[in-house]
Enzyme design. Sequence first.
Site, PDB file in Angstrom:
ATOM      1  N   ALA A 179       0.833  -1.204   0.000  1.00  0.00           N
ATOM      2  CA  ALA A 179       0.000   0.000   0.000  1.00  0.00           C
ATOM      3  C   ALA A 179       0.863   1.248   0.000  1.00  0.00           C
ATOM      4  O   ALA A 179       0.539   2.237  -0.660  1.00  0.00           O
ATOM      5  CB  ALA A 179      -0.918  -0.013   1.224  1.00  0.00           C
ATOM      6  N   GLU A 181       8.219  -2.496  18.999  1.00  0.00           N
ATOM      7  CA  GLU A 181       9.507  -1.856  18.779  1.00  0.00           C
ATOM      8  C   GLU A 181      10.323  -1.918  20.061  1.00  0.00           C
ATOM      9  O   GLU A 181       9.799  -1.647  21.141  1.00  0.00           O
ATOM     10  CB  GLU A 181       9.248  -0.391  18.403  1.00  0.00           C
ATOM     11  CG  GLU A 181      10.473   0.370  18.061  1.00  0.00           C
ATOM     12  CD  GLU A 181      10.157   1.852  17.848  1.00  0.00           C
ATOM     13  OE1 GLU A 181       8.975   2.231  17.955  1.00  0.00           O
ATOM     14  OE2 GLU A 181      11.088   2.606  17.603  1.00  0.00           O
TER      15      GLU A 181
END
Lengths: 208, 1057
Positions: free
Chosen positions: B404, B460
């Site tokens: 995308a 993360e």
Amino acid sequence: MHMKDGNSQTGEVARTLVGFLEVAITMIVFLKGFYPSAAFERRRYMNVVVQRARHPELRDYIHSAASGLLPFIQKGLVERVAVIFFSNDNVPVERFIFKLTINLSSAASVEENQLEFALRSFLIKLSVAKPLVKPLPPNCRWEVTAYLRSLPEVGSSKEGELWIPTDTKQWMKPPVITPVKSLNSEPLCLQLYLEHPSLSETQPCQAL
Amino acid sequence: MKRSIGSNSSGNSGSSKKSKKSNQKTLGAAWGAASRPSSSSYRSSPFSDFGSYMEVKNRKLQDQFETEASSGVSGSEELIFQGVSIFVDGFTIPSHQELRGYMLRYGGRFENYFSRRSVTHIICSNLPDSKVKNLRAFSRGLPVVKPSWIVDSISANRLLGWVPYQLDQLNDTQPKLSAFFAPRRHSNPPVTSSQPETGYSEAEEGSSIIAGDSEESRDNVVDEIDGVYTEKTTPEMTAQTRTDKLKSSEVNAETLGNYDKEEKELTSELQPTSNLPSASDNKSSHGKPVAPAAGSSVRRHSTVEDPNFVENYFKNSRLHFIGTWRNRYRKRFHGSFNGLKWTDSGQNTAENANKSTIIHIDLDSFFVSVVIRNRLELQDKPVAVCHSDSPKGTAEISSANYPARAYGVKAGMFVRHAKDLCPQLVIVPYNFEAYEEVADQFYDILHRHCRKVQAVSCDEAFLDVSDLRDVEPEFLASTIRKEILDTTGCSASAGIGGTMLMARLATRVAKPAGQFHISAEKVEEFLDQLAVGTLPGVGSVLKEKLEMQNIQTCRQLRLISKDSLQKDFGVKTGEMLWSYSRGLDLRSVTAVQESKSIGAEVNWGVRFRDQQDVQHFLQCLCKEVSLRLQGCEMIGRTFTLKIKKRKKDAGEPAKYMGCGDCDNFSRSITVPAATDDIEVLQRISKKLFGSFNLDVKEVRGVGLQVSKLEGADPSNKGSSKTLTSWLNSAPASIQTEKDDHVFAAEVREIPADCKRRDTGGVSSLRECNSAEPSVQSGDTNSSLPPMCHLDMEVLENLPPELLTELDGTYGGKLFELIEKKRGKRKINSDSSHVSLDEPHVAHPPFARAPNERAIETNDLMPLSLSQVDVSVLQELPEELRADVLGAFPAHPRQQSSSDAPMETCKKQDKETTYINDGENEIGFSSSSLWFGNPPLWVENFKVSGNSTLEKISEIYCNVAQSRPMLSTVLQRVISEVGSFHDASIKDLEKTVDDVCEFLNEYIKIKVEGDIEEIYLCFRLLKRLAARSQLFHQVYEIVSHFIQALISEHYGGSLSIP
């Protein structure tokens, strides 16, 4: 001397202590009735009612004596601070001794509140210590004396110049000690006790 | 007259310096008038007489108070103290200045001077005895209430009944004597009853519910759902605070977008297209984010329609998920990994940053990958996550996968625009359960490979692999990445660098699904070309500023000195720019940080019609915040309400139901007692909201934040509490402790002999004498304590006539009780026989320590009776006098003066030997008896087989919890010494030795720092010596030791009372 990391904190403790000493010295002078009680006014310190000298010179003397100690306290030099009352022949009749030890290395962890809380107990005890003290002889005088662990270098600091070596006469015999209050919390160990000449002391003195 | 003095003693809380001064002046006048009628200060007063002066002064003080009261925020406060007028007497906690402030704010009155007419309540925590005895004269029948009444009333936001707060003098501070001193107004300690109303007890009940706490700034992008908002003290703070200041959502998002580019770029196409001018038009039925995607939901999405808006809002908030995830993470991983241990070593690595290696690992487009990992058909198609797939398309894309992104679809973009760019874009909804699962797996893997993991977000993390020298970091990174892919089905990217900064920058290059290593040599090269805007912490504003100075890359930035950077951008930012442009980053990989504040903020879908909507909304928000507080096990004192208000000229925002262009306001309030109580929160937030005086229709966002956090955990409360709160809570705890202690313990095991009061203990008897009468003289409204609360020890020491009287008040049951207790004890210990006349009998001379010498050897003791000051002698208590007299030689007059020196010599001889003894003793045992907790001697004594020693040990155990001081033990020993029976002479000698040894060691410990305690023990010993043969001998020995040590340390000797 050992001023390292806890520097500012030590300074904080020392400043609190100096402020406390100023008040405590005033309280002692008031307690002894050295000046008429009208010479003092009631003030609030650490949320306790204390006395403060109204006469600017007296106030200044006490203030400068206490604040002059600050650099020495910060360096950990001050061992004892004495408020000494003399008879007219310069012989001490009563000594209020603040014996203090500041642990400079651990001063960092102290909490202001706890220190104040502990010091407050001194002020409270002092305000009711009247029965412990002896009546003053006529024509007496008083002074603040600090006992240092080592003499500071001359001219090492400006504040130090306010202090002069004392020529107070000493007692011939070991004095009689009456403890008033002790505080032994980590960075600061502070004790207040009274020294009176021992009974056998008075005899030779009177004979002389 | 007396009144006014009394009021002065309470110390006036002059609000301004001026009033303080004037108070002080009056003080002088008042005293002068009281003690010396001709006092000059009185005469110099400009007023005709004292009365008129006071009148004027009182009026002035009142005026000052009123002006202050009307000027403050007080309008919005509830006037809970209406009609209450307090007069504060003496030392109180909170200080009476604070009390005055509370009265100001809550509609009460504060009187500086007592007057029966105006004062309704007297507030004090302590009363001098004289006032207690003359309570009616002091209070004039007014209630005397503890300050906690006011504090608790404020906490409860209503005027509580003062009855439970009545001053129960001394009862809670000095329970021993005072319980019998003060007029007992009610039998139950009021503190206990009032406790549930204070904040603490409620706070302690806080259960652990997961709540949002610190969250990365990258997640603060203004999303459709924006929630958890907490502050941290990490270096990212800079970015975050800047965000706070930004006014509009666009800039806000942009800043953060720059901060973490790959996910959070916001298109600049925020044209105000959709025009829905008023809130009431918004009743269309767009789906709110719910698990089964888009459109189908009937859930309503503004505060207007949805009564559970706040709840649903947070339920569906991605940011809320991230926030709460962190807590989950902490709970999950903190137990198994020692956070502290590696934080320390982490510090080291930061110092020699050259050698450290840090891996930054980030799951690629986490929110998308997780959702599509099991949907193979979507694997290579452009997919974006968004909570709503509405055709209107004003929802923002929260994350888009790489296919995308290839079309230019970015996070933060409106769905509408994204679909323009990529018509086949698939929009999927969030799947929070899956996120949680993957995040847990992700961290499981990380923790398996590395000890030092800093979680940044759910997808993360930083790893500090400096210690793992035997493994190549690149190899390790690829292993981890492979494992993640295998386990979770999501790809991860890794960046390796010498600092956290470099690792993070490397990850950007590595994405997607790759890894990149910036070695130390390549740092400069890498940074040379790097645009300043990509540095973390450099937002659009800063970037613009830098560009104005023609700085675009880090290379250009490096040319500027640190000083000038700091001058231009501030100390911190300058420092940051300087070091970041060199690849330096002092941060080290650390554990999850404690948050400084906890709160929740809603700035989407906030549309209110009327005040009622607001109230309801605030209630829900407070509930959320309260839950979060409880989840973090925190309570807080400062509450800040943030309001976003539509800017005057701002139209309806482009983003559907967004906050649009807003002015931000915030106000805060600090309460005396920390809390997480939902009701308190609600009340405070309503109050704060009211103080804004806003048109509720203009409000676009509301946030509530709690700071000045304290742990709700009762165990660490003491340390984190402020003095005030600590003191406030102290009486309560002391009270209960004492109750248990005195009543339960003492009654149970005081085997004091019944006859003791007839024999020994003259002075303790006196104490009781003086203490006792007040029980009878108590106020008429005083009630008797329940019999089970009576201290048997005290009872038994009462003079018979008093006891009879007391017995009468208890209806004759008291004697029964005493008899019963006595009977029991007799059975328990058949040893309790005591010679009736023991104290009066001359002590049989012991070879070891003859009476006379013992006391005489003391420095202070005059050598003969002729030297004794008779007046002093007369002042002494009878028992002491007997002692002193007994200490002199039986025939003092016969002692010629020539004998005296000899006597002294002998004395000194003895003394030195004693000292030596003491020193030797200490030499090899080196205070070991007092080592440990409980000290060693306790056990030794317990097994000694000697009843006296056992007793002492037992007493110590009883008092140890409250005050493990020898003086406390001795005090108790005094009261119980009657029951000690003197053993045989041989046994006695050994006991004396043991006791001396343990006393000496204690003294040795204390002599340096606490002569107060020694003095106390010394005097207690002296009293004991008069009562017990054993202690008589002990005293003789120990007193020399004490004096020797004192003179060694203080150059004098203790005065003997």
